[in-house]
Structure formats: C-alpha cells, structure tokens
Design a protein around this motif. Structure first.
Motif, mmCIF file in Angstrom:
data_model
loop_
_atom_site.group_PDB
_atom_site.id
_atom_site.type_symbol
_atom_site.label_atom_id
_atom_site.label_comp_id
_atom_site.label_asym_id
_atom_site.label_seq_id
_atom_site.Cartn_x
_atom_site.Cartn_y
_atom_site.Cartn_z
ATOM 1 N N LYS A 192 0.848 -1.189 0.000
ATOM 2 C CA LYS A 192 0.000 0.000 0.000
ATOM 3 C C LYS A 192 0.885 1.241 0.000
ATOM 4 N N SER A 193 0.399 2.304 -0.622
ATOM 5 C CA SER A 193 1.114 3.577 -0.578
ATOM 6 C C SER A 193 0.828 4.241 0.760
ATOM 7 N N GLN A 194 1.880 4.424 1.551
ATOM 8 C CA GLN A 194 1.728 5.028 2.864
ATOM 9 C C GLN A 194 2.719 6.170 3.032
ATOM 10 N N LEU A 195 2.333 7.107 3.861
ATOM 11 C CA LEU A 195 3.165 8.270 4.139
ATOM 12 C C LEU A 195 4.051 7.946 5.340
ATOM 13 N N LEU A 196 5.365 7.972 5.127
ATOM 14 C CA LEU A 196 6.301 7.759 6.224
ATOM 15 C C LEU A 196 6.793 9.118 6.711
#
Length: 295
Positions: A78-82
């Motif tokens: 999944k595209s996640q914001l780190l």
C-alpha cells in the motif's frame, strides 16, 4: 536553469511546519505536533488538520516531538506516508506510517537505525529530508556547528524492519562545483522519477566578507542529476550539478527560510515544485515555482 514564481500562500494557522509531500492531488504538511497533519488540495483549497489516532503509542510519548520530514513509500503493498523525526534526541527518533486511505497512523521507533548513524558519524544528527529513489530511500543529514557537512544517507525502503543490518551508505554533498561555501544547510529533499534528479532546499546564514560587508541569509534550490545511477558509485562525495539562487531569481523570497520541497507536476524539460517556508514571524508559507531546464 530558469525559475519562475507562480503562486504564493500564507498558512495562517500553521507554524513550525517542516515537511511537505503531495500524493493523489492531496498536499500533506507535517509540523511540530506529529499527531496533526495539515491536508489540502494541491491548489491549496479545503485545508484541514487531521489528528492521527496512534493506538500503539505509549501513554508518555511526547506529542510535540519534532517530526522533520516525510515521503510516500510502498508498505504492505500500500502507498503510505512515512513521517520521520530528526533524530536529534531520543524523543526525536520516532516515525509514523500513515494509511492514506483512512488517515490512521502506526508508530515506529528508529532509535536503533539512528544510533548506527551516530556511531560512525561525528557530530549531531539532524535528519531534515527523506525521499524514495526507486529501490532505495535517501535521507539527508543537515550540517551543524560541530559537523559542517551535509550528508546523504542511502538505505533500503524497508530499513525500519531490520535497523541493525539494513544497508547504509553515507555520502557527503559537494558544493564546491557550484561555488556555495557559506555553510550551506540542506533543509529538505524530493526526487523526480521522470528526470532522475534529486532536488534540495538550502539555507545559508548571514555572513561578512573580507571587506567587512554583511550579507543577508540566502536561500537556494539545488539539483543532483542522475542520482539513482550514482548510488553505489559515488563513494565519498556527491556533486551538486545545479544551483538556483532564489532571492536573485525573485525578490519575493527575501526574508523567508526554506523548510521542505515536493513535486507537483513534471514535463520533459521542466518541473513544478511547491516550497514550504517560514517567514520572520514563524508562519509557514508555500511558494509554487516552475523550474525550466531549457530557458
């Protein structure tokens, strides 16, 4: 390179913002309180603060620990914001993965990874930027009084899973080729997949020349070309290929400090960027600029 200022906005209720990222036409800004994200459309409409419920965070976790920068990564497919802390203290070694579908957050502890950097690196740790570069993650360690060097820290996108053994390469940024030797401090980075270039925001302090004349603080946008192809090849130093003096390009940049940068859109010979800044009163602002290679 030619830089044109396209637009500007003052974020009236946003102070101490330190990171900016754009994903799926949404702009994310992280500030001093890491549990709050400012989210708006890329054209700056519908701004709202989103509070992230961190169910796994300890009760004594400092909610104002400085979260310095962020990037979008693929995590669990999944595209996640780190969002990561600067690492300056133990309290600033936290990180958060944000699920961009429902704005929920999961806390990480990066102290093992940051301790590895400290053990091989003299001076203070001050992580000011992070960017995904294909199958790498690149962080930038800003210069400090006891370590007047800006470094790229190159590792793998899942570095947080095995912090003791994940690959780690350290490369010093070389400003000599562009003639910037007045204690430059990198404040943010972003990477262009299309152009394979790394963009960096840089601040310099006020300084006095040999004639005793005082010069005001400077703000710059720098470019490292073909970064991906240089990883692993450039062992000691990474040369800056282009440097744009923002205040010389447009006087509207005078009086602002650069905090971070993200890419809004790209064409074959140009890129549109959003620059997060602080003004003299500590209020955050965004400058939208176009950088053209052919001009």
């Amino acid at each position: 390179m030619k830089l044109d200022l396209l637009d500007f906005i003052e974020l009236e209720n946003c102070t101490s913002g330190s990171g900016i990222e754009l994903y799926n036409d949404k702009l994310y800004i992280v500030g001093e309180k890491f549990s709050d994200l400012l989210v708006m459309r890329k054209k700056w409409s519908k701004p709202a603060f989103v509070s992230l419920p961190l169910a796994d965070a300890p009760a004594d976790l400092d909610p104002t620990a400085n979260m310095a920068s962020m990037t979008v990564l693929q995590n669990d497919k999944k595209s996640q914001l780190l969002i990561i802390g600067s690492g300056g203290t133990a309290e600033k070694s936290a990180a958060i993965f944000v699920n961009l579908k429902n704005d929920t957050g999961r806390r990480l502890d990066l102290h093992v990874f940051y301790d590895r950097i400290r053990s091989t690196n003299a001076g203070a740790l001050n992580i000011e930027g992070i960017a995904e570069v294909y199958d790498y993650v690149v962080l930038v360690n800003r210069s400090s009084a006891d370590r007047p060097l800006n470094q790229l820290l190159i590792t793998k996108p899942d570095f947080w899973k095995n912090q003791e053994k994940t690959p780690l390469q350290m490369v010093t940024l070389d400003f000599e080729s562009v003639g910037l030797n007045n204690n430059p401090a990198v404040s943010g980075i972003t990477y262009s997949d299309k152009h394979e270039d790394l963009f960096l925001t840089i601040n310099t302090p006020a300084w006095q020349d040999d004639k005793g004349e005082m010069h005001t603080p400077g703000t710059y946008l720098a470019v490292v070309e073909n970064l991906y192809r240089k990883i692993g090849r450039e062992k000691g130093k990474m040369k800056i290929n282009h440097l744009v003096d923002l205040q010389a390009a447009d006087k509207n940049f005078v009086g602002y400090t650069l905090e971070a940068v993200c890419i809004q859109s790209e064409k074959d010979h140009s890129v549109k960027l959003q620059l997060l800044t602080d003004d003299e009163n500590g209020i955050n602002n965004i400058f939208k600029v176009n950088l053209d290679w052919e001009s």
